[in-house]
Design a protein around this motif. Structure first.
Motif, PDB file in Angstrom:
ATOM      1  N   ALA A  78     -16.293  18.465  15.685  1.00  0.00           N
ATOM      2  CA  ALA A  78     -17.629  17.905  15.476  1.00  0.00           C
ATOM      3  C   ALA A  78     -18.316  18.551  14.277  1.00  0.00           C
ATOM      4  O   ALA A  78     -19.129  17.907  13.593  1.00  0.00           O
ATOM      5  CB  ALA A  78     -18.474  18.093  16.735  1.00  0.00           C
TER       6      ALA A  78
ATOM      7  N   LEU B  11     -17.516  16.682  11.263  1.00  0.00           N
ATOM      8  CA  LEU B  11     -17.987  15.293  11.345  1.00  0.00           C
ATOM      9  C   LEU B  11     -19.498  15.213  11.151  1.00  0.00           C
ATOM     10  O   LEU B  11     -19.996  14.392  10.367  1.00  0.00           O
ATOM     11  CB  LEU B  11     -17.629  14.685  12.705  1.00  0.00           C
ATOM     12  CG  LEU B  11     -16.158  14.573  13.078  1.00  0.00           C
ATOM     13  CD1 LEU B  11     -16.024  13.954  14.472  1.00  0.00           C
ATOM     14  CD2 LEU B  11     -15.390  13.735  12.066  1.00  0.00           C
ATOM     15  N   PHE B  12     -20.219  16.069  11.871  1.00  0.00           N
ATOM     16  CA  PHE B  12     -21.678  15.982  11.894  1.00  0.00           C
ATOM     17  C   PHE B  12     -22.373  16.982  10.976  1.00  0.00           C
ATOM     18  O   PHE B  12     -23.556  16.804  10.667  1.00  0.00           O
ATOM     19  CB  PHE B  12     -22.181  16.183  13.333  1.00  0.00           C
ATOM     20  CG  PHE B  12     -21.633  15.185  14.315  1.00  0.00           C
ATOM     21  CD1 PHE B  12     -21.954  13.837  14.225  1.00  0.00           C
ATOM     22  CD2 PHE B  12     -20.778  15.587  15.324  1.00  0.00           C
ATOM     23  CE1 PHE B  12     -21.453  12.918  15.123  1.00  0.00           C
ATOM     24  CE2 PHE B  12     -20.268  14.675  16.244  1.00  0.00           C
ATOM     25  CZ  PHE B  12     -20.603  13.330  16.133  1.00  0.00           C
TER      26      PHE B  12
ATOM     27  N   ASP C 259     -13.641  12.907  23.253  1.00  0.00           N
ATOM     28  CA  ASP C 259     -14.493  11.857  23.798  1.00  0.00           C
ATOM     29  C   ASP C 259     -14.727  12.205  25.256  1.00  0.00           C
ATOM     30  O   ASP C 259     -13.773  12.323  26.028  1.00  0.00           O
ATOM     31  CB  ASP C 259     -13.824  10.485  23.670  1.00  0.00           C
ATOM     32  CG  ASP C 259     -14.751   9.334  24.023  1.00  0.00           C
ATOM     33  OD1 ASP C 259     -15.396   9.401  25.100  1.00  0.00           O
ATOM     34  OD2 ASP C 259     -14.831   8.362  23.257  1.00  0.00           O
TER      35      ASP C 259
ATOM     36  N   GLN D  72     -21.704   7.279  21.541  1.00  0.00           N
ATOM     37  CA  GLN D  72     -22.393   7.660  20.314  1.00  0.00           C
ATOM     38  C   GLN D  72     -22.038   9.080  19.882  1.00  0.00           C
ATOM     39  O   GLN D  72     -22.009   9.377  18.686  1.00  0.00           O
ATOM     40  CB  GLN D  72     -23.905   7.532  20.511  1.00  0.00           C
ATOM     41  CG  GLN D  72     -24.385   6.095  20.674  1.00  0.00           C
ATOM     42  CD  GLN D  72     -25.777   6.003  21.278  1.00  0.00           C
ATOM     43  OE1 GLN D  72     -26.441   7.029  21.509  1.00  0.00           O
ATOM     44  NE2 GLN D  72     -26.251   4.783  21.519  1.00  0.00           N
ATOM     45  N   GLN D  73     -21.750   9.969  20.849  1.00  0.00           N
ATOM     46  CA  GLN D  73     -21.463  11.361  20.526  1.00  0.00           C
ATOM     47  C   GLN D  73     -19.974  11.667  20.419  1.00  0.00           C
ATOM     48  O   GLN D  73     -19.590  12.800  20.170  1.00  0.00           O
ATOM     49  CB  GLN D  73     -22.098  12.270  21.589  1.00  0.00           C
ATOM     50  CG  GLN D  73     -23.611  12.183  21.621  1.00  0.00           C
ATOM     51  CD  GLN D  73     -24.214  13.113  22.642  1.00  0.00           C
ATOM     52  OE1 GLN D  73     -23.856  14.288  22.737  1.00  0.00           O
ATOM     53  NE2 GLN D  73     -25.155  12.610  23.415  1.00  0.00           N
ATOM     54  N   SER D  74     -19.136  10.676  20.598  1.00  0.00           N
ATOM     55  CA  SER D  74     -17.693  10.867  20.583  1.00  0.00           C
ATOM     56  C   SER D  74     -17.190  11.208  19.183  1.00  0.00           C
ATOM     57  O   SER D  74     -17.582  10.572  18.198  1.00  0.00           O
ATOM     58  CB  SER D  74     -17.018   9.594  21.095  1.00  0.00           C
ATOM     59  OG  SER D  74     -15.658   9.573  20.767  1.00  0.00           O
ATOM     60  N   ASN D  75     -16.303  12.205  19.097  1.00  0.00           N
ATOM     61  CA  ASN D  75     -15.646  12.478  17.818  1.00  0.00           C
ATOM     62  C   ASN D  75     -14.828  11.281  17.366  1.00  0.00           C
ATOM     63  O   ASN D  75     -14.706  11.012  16.162  1.00  0.00           O
ATOM     64  CB  ASN D  75     -14.731  13.698  17.955  1.00  0.00           C
ATOM     65  CG  ASN D  75     -15.495  15.005  18.060  1.00  0.00           C
ATOM     66  OD1 ASN D  75     -16.698  15.060  17.816  1.00  0.00           O
ATOM     67  ND2 ASN D  75     -14.801  16.065  18.432  1.00  0.00           N
TER      68      ASN D  75
ATOM     69  N   THR E 276     -15.418   8.028  17.945  1.00  0.00           N
ATOM     70  CA  THR E 276     -16.328   7.024  17.397  1.00  0.00           C
ATOM     71  C   THR E 276     -16.795   7.402  15.997  1.00  0.00           C
ATOM     72  O   THR E 276     -16.983   6.534  15.135  1.00  0.00           O
ATOM     73  CB  THR E 276     -17.548   6.861  18.316  1.00  0.00           C
ATOM     74  OG1 THR E 276     -17.110   6.544  19.635  1.00  0.00           O
ATOM     75  CG2 THR E 276     -18.474   5.767  17.820  1.00  0.00           C
ATOM     76  N   ASN E 277     -16.966   8.697  15.767  1.00  0.00           N
ATOM     77  CA  ASN E 277     -17.518   9.178  14.498  1.00  0.00           C
ATOM     78  C   ASN E 277     -16.461   9.689  13.533  1.00  0.00           C
ATOM     79  O   ASN E 277     -16.788  10.400  12.581  1.00  0.00           O
ATOM     80  CB  ASN E 277     -18.533  10.289  14.785  1.00  0.00           C
ATOM     81  CG  ASN E 277     -19.786   9.770  15.456  1.00  0.00           C
ATOM     82  OD1 ASN E 277     -20.660   9.208  14.793  1.00  0.00           O
ATOM     83  ND2 ASN E 277     -19.880   9.936  16.767  1.00  0.00           N
TER      84      ASN E 277
ATOM     85  N   LYS F 118     -16.754   9.845   9.659  1.00  0.00           N
ATOM     86  CA  LYS F 118     -17.669  10.771   8.994  1.00  0.00           C
ATOM     87  C   LYS F 118     -16.967  12.034   8.503  1.00  0.00           C
ATOM     88  O   LYS F 118     -17.618  12.899   7.906  1.00  0.00           O
ATOM     89  CB  LYS F 118     -18.794  11.167   9.958  1.00  0.00           C
ATOM     90  CG  LYS F 118     -19.673   9.999  10.400  1.00  0.00           C
ATOM     91  CD  LYS F 118     -20.747  10.464  11.378  1.00  0.00           C
ATOM     92  CE  LYS F 118     -21.620   9.295  11.821  1.00  0.00           C
ATOM     93  NZ  LYS F 118     -22.652   9.721  12.808  1.00  0.00           N
TER      94      LYS F 118
ATOM     95  N   ASN G  79      -9.535   5.174   9.574  1.00  0.00           N
ATOM     96  CA  ASN G  79     -10.605   5.391   8.605  1.00  0.00           C
ATOM     97  C   ASN G  79     -10.098   6.013   7.302  1.00  0.00           C
ATOM     98  O   ASN G  79     -10.896   6.449   6.469  1.00  0.00           O
ATOM     99  CB  ASN G  79     -11.688   6.286   9.213  1.00  0.00           C
ATOM    100  CG  ASN G  79     -12.613   5.535  10.147  1.00  0.00           C
ATOM    101  OD1 ASN G  79     -13.565   4.882   9.696  1.00  0.00           O
ATOM    102  ND2 ASN G  79     -12.334   5.600  11.444  1.00  0.00           N
TER     103      ASN G  79
END
Length: 761
Positions: A632, A635-636, A652, A675-678, A680-681, A684, A715
């Protein structure tokens, strides 16, 4: 070989220019070792790791009590041992025996030669007058006369060995099955299920009676327990739900040419559970009464706690799914009516695993721990009136209950944060009266404490240390707390002689500008204050506990990684446990937060004080929930974290285990899970990422990592993946840990790791 694109080369060049400007401002030079220097670092690291394992610590004294005395093993350099005897009455310590004479006696008795410093005795006890010892050497029991040192083989080995670590008062946990007895207390009846219905049988005559008729094999009555007067049975109409399975493939089983598909039951968030509708069954009247309460659809059938002197009332505990309500519910067996003795509700979560209840039937009281006033404290509840009395109070945390003495009306417990000027995570041991008065600190010395009592609790051994202060073990008399003797005090010189730098405790303010965030810093033994080193964070932000080490230990992976040319740090950010309820609540439906707002501020504050910490080169690693956190980070928060190693991460929270994830992310499963899943993201991702997974992980399903990898590929993101055949929940073992270090050396120091066995150098 992996080639860098022209764009990436420009990015790396720009980064290095930025780092050089940063270092110049701070009057330090970025540390970029040569290949030869890195090779030397790996060699030094290996030698240091090996040396540290041989340094005696004696931080955990296992006292083998006999009466008012005990013996223990003292660790020596080179993995040797000597055997000490402590008389608690006189306060005098001596050797148990002459080790050289004992090995000579052992050789005469067994024909086997033994090193006097490596006896490796696993069990031993004295005879009544202390003139002889009986001991176990390998698999052979021997007896030695301590006057003559004549050793003989023996079979007279009966002795009650006391387990120091066994809790004085056992407790049950809500996810464990309750032990139930089918035989009534008066031994006249047996209760059992047949064809899904409740039957009872008179034990004397064998006469059988059917109590229910509407049960089926698909929806049976079961989980029966008796009332104290043997007149009623408590049971449940059960709606069974089979747990779903998860799968993995063992790819490399020796002697096979095909992968083996394996599966096991595994509840995930949102899965349906078996439910239990409670009933009371009258044996004389052959009738059932439904308890006036909703069915229990979370955990199993609870244990019945009967009020002393009454077969009319019992109570049971109920944790509602979603972890936002906890009740102790009283049931009237004559009519099924219920009353809430305890009814705690919260807008966030109740930490179910740390709910503590101890029932005191003699006084109709319950000792209960809750965070309802904002801190974890002890309450005394009257189970007749439901009135609550706060026993402990203040801005500090009760960590656990050691024991409850209902006769002396005392509670023995551990707590953190009570002592001003100390790390608020340090554990101390206390006792206090039921009335909240006469609280006594059994462990007033500064440090993180571990206490073990003698079997009769007349004495206790207190071992305390700090992450950079050597452990001390003292013997105390329990009643007066008087110190009888210092048992051991670790000598730091052998450790310091290796050149290792002791870790530093560092404190900085969190995101609110008020709360202290506590962490540790590890530096390489050849630390050069004129150099700026990359920073690596060891992260585990699981809300179930706090994780920064508090006790002294020379063997630590963070120190080992630091030897390669890094500053390695760890801190507990908001959202982890063992602080206030508000501190903990940050994690609620918010695991992606991971405390990063606090972590980044902490690292920046550390770098402001120590310009040798280069915040333009920050890496991070973690395992399990820490694997989720480390991934994360890139990612974030890719503007701060540049490289991450993520091992067996729960990427997830819908894929991971139900009980852990619903505790913090809530129930029912809402859009915030996705929404907070690695996964899903995954789009990024910036920076460098290494994923490690054991193909046979039964803790976090390996598809959590594989689905994340799939999303990264879709991705078009570059990353590295290491799958360890046959491995369970792991950081990759020795191979995975080496690959992790090599990864950080490459991406933060910009030099290739040796890439071969360096033991020959």
């Amino acid at each position: 070989m992996r080639f860098l694109s022209p764009r990436l080369l420009l990015s790396v060049s720009a980064l290095m220019v930025t780092q050089a400007m940063y270092a110049q401002q701070q009057k330090v030079v970025p540390y970029y070792p040569t290949s030869q220097q890195i090779l030397e670092s790996y060699i030094r690291q290996n030698k240091l790791d090996s040396t540290l394992k041989t340094i005696p610590l004696n931080s955990r004294i296992n006292a083998n009590w006999q009466g008012d005395a005990f013996w223990y093993v003292k660790r020596l350099a080179g993995n040797g041992q000597e055997y000490e005897y402590m008389n608690a009455v006189t306060g005098v310590k001596s050797k148990v025996f002459d080790q050289q004479r004992l090995v000579e006696g052992i050789k005469t008795a067994t024909g086997k030669k033994t090193d006097a410093t490596k006896l490796n005795i696993s069990k031993m006890f004295f005879n009544a007058d202390k003139s002889a010892i009986t001991f176990k050497k390998d698999t052979t029991w021997l007896q030695c006369n301590l006057s003559t040192y004549q050793v003989t083989k023996t079979t007279d080995t009966l002795h009650d060995f006391y387990d120091n670590e066994k809790p004085l008062q056992s407790r049950t946990y809500r996810w464990e099955s309750v032990q139930r007895d089918s035989i009534s207390p008066d031994k006249k009846w047996a209760a059992y299920a047949k064809g899904g219905n409740l039957f009872v049988k008179e034990i004397g005559s064998g006469k059988e009676s059917q109590i229910t008729e509407d049960g089926t094999l698909d929806h049976p009555y079961g989980e029966f327990s008796w009332s104290p007067d043997s007149k009623n049975v408590i049971g449940y109409l059960i709606d069974p739900k089979k747990s779903k399975e998860v799968y993995f493939v063992l790819s490399s089983v020796p002697g096979t040419t095909r992968g083996q598909l394996k599966s096991h039951e595994y509840d995930q968030p949102g899965d349906e559970f078996t439910s239990y509708t409670p009933y009371i069954f009258s044996i004389a009247e052959k009738r059932k009464i439904k308890v006036d309460i909703d069915k229990i659809d979370f955990f199993g059938a609870p244990e019945a706690h009967w009020r002393k002197g009454s077969s009319r009332y019992y109570s049971y505990e109920r944790v509602d799914r979603g972890h936002q309500r906890f009740r102790v519910i009283e049931v009237d067996v004559t009519n099924g009516n219920t009353r809430n003795i305890i009814d705690e509700k919260t807008k966030t979560f109740i930490y179910e695993q740390r709910i503590y209840t101890r029932y005191l039937p003699d006084t109709h009281e319950i000792v209960w721990i809750t965070e309802q006033d904002g801190w974890r404290h002890i309450y005394l509840v009257n189970d007749v009136t439901g009135t609550e009395k706060l026993i402990t109070k203040g801005d500090w945390v009760v960590r656990d209950i050691d024991s409850v003495d209902s006769k002396k009306r005392e509670i023995w417990f551990t707590a953190s944060g009570m002592n001003a000027g100390e790390d608020p995570y340090f554990i101390h041991y206390y006792r206090i009266g039921f009335d909240g008065k006469n609280m006594v600190d059994l462990t007033p010395a500064k440090g993180n404490h571990t206490v073990f009592f003698s079997p009769d609790r007349k004495y206790y051994l207190d071992t305390y240390s700090e992450v950079n202060v050597a452990p001390v073990t003292e013997l105390h008399e329990t009643g007066s707390r008087k110190k009888i003797a210092e048992i051991e005090h670790t000598d730091m010189q052998p450790l310091l002689a290796t050149g290792v730098k002791l870790p530093e405790v560092f404190v900085a303010k969190g995101r609110d500008g008020k709360t202290d965030i506590w962490g540790v810093i590890y530096r390489p033994s050849n630390f050069d204050s004129s150099k700026a080193y990359p920073i690596i964070e060891d992260i585990y932000a699981g809300p179930q506990d706090s994780f920064v080490p508090k006790s002294f230990s020379p063997i630590n992976e963070m120190q080992s990684i630091a030897e390669l040319g890094f500053i390695v740090v760890q801190m507990d950010g908001m959202g982890t446990a063992n602080r206030s309820k508000a501190f903990h609540d940050v994690c609620w439906k918010n695991l992606a937060d991971g405390g990063f707002a606090d972590r980044i501020l902490w690292i920046k504050a550390m770098a402001k004080q120590y310009p040798q910490a280069d915040t333009t080169r920050v890496g991070i690693y973690g395992t399990s929930a820490g694997g989720q956190n480390s991934a994360a980070a890139v990612l974030f928060h890719p503007e701060f974290y540049k490289a991450a190693v993520s091992a067996c991460g729960c990427h997830d929270n819908r894929i991971d285990k139900q009980w852990w994830n619903e505790q913090w992310m809530g129930y029912p499963v809402g859009p915030h899970y996705e929404q907070q899943s690695n996964i899903t993201n995954a789009g990024k991702l910036k920076g460098n990422l290494l994923l490690i997974v054991g193909e046979a992980d039964q803790n976090v399903p390996p598809e959590s990592t594989y689905r994340f990898a799939d999303a990264l590929i879709k991705n078009n993101k570059d990353f590295d993946l290491l799958t360890v055949p046959g491995a369970n929940h792991t950081d990759g073992g020795p191979y995975g840990r080496r690959k992790k270090r090599d990864f950080f050396v490459k991406h933060l120091l910009h030099v290739d790791a040796p890439g071969r066995d360096i033991g020959e150098h």
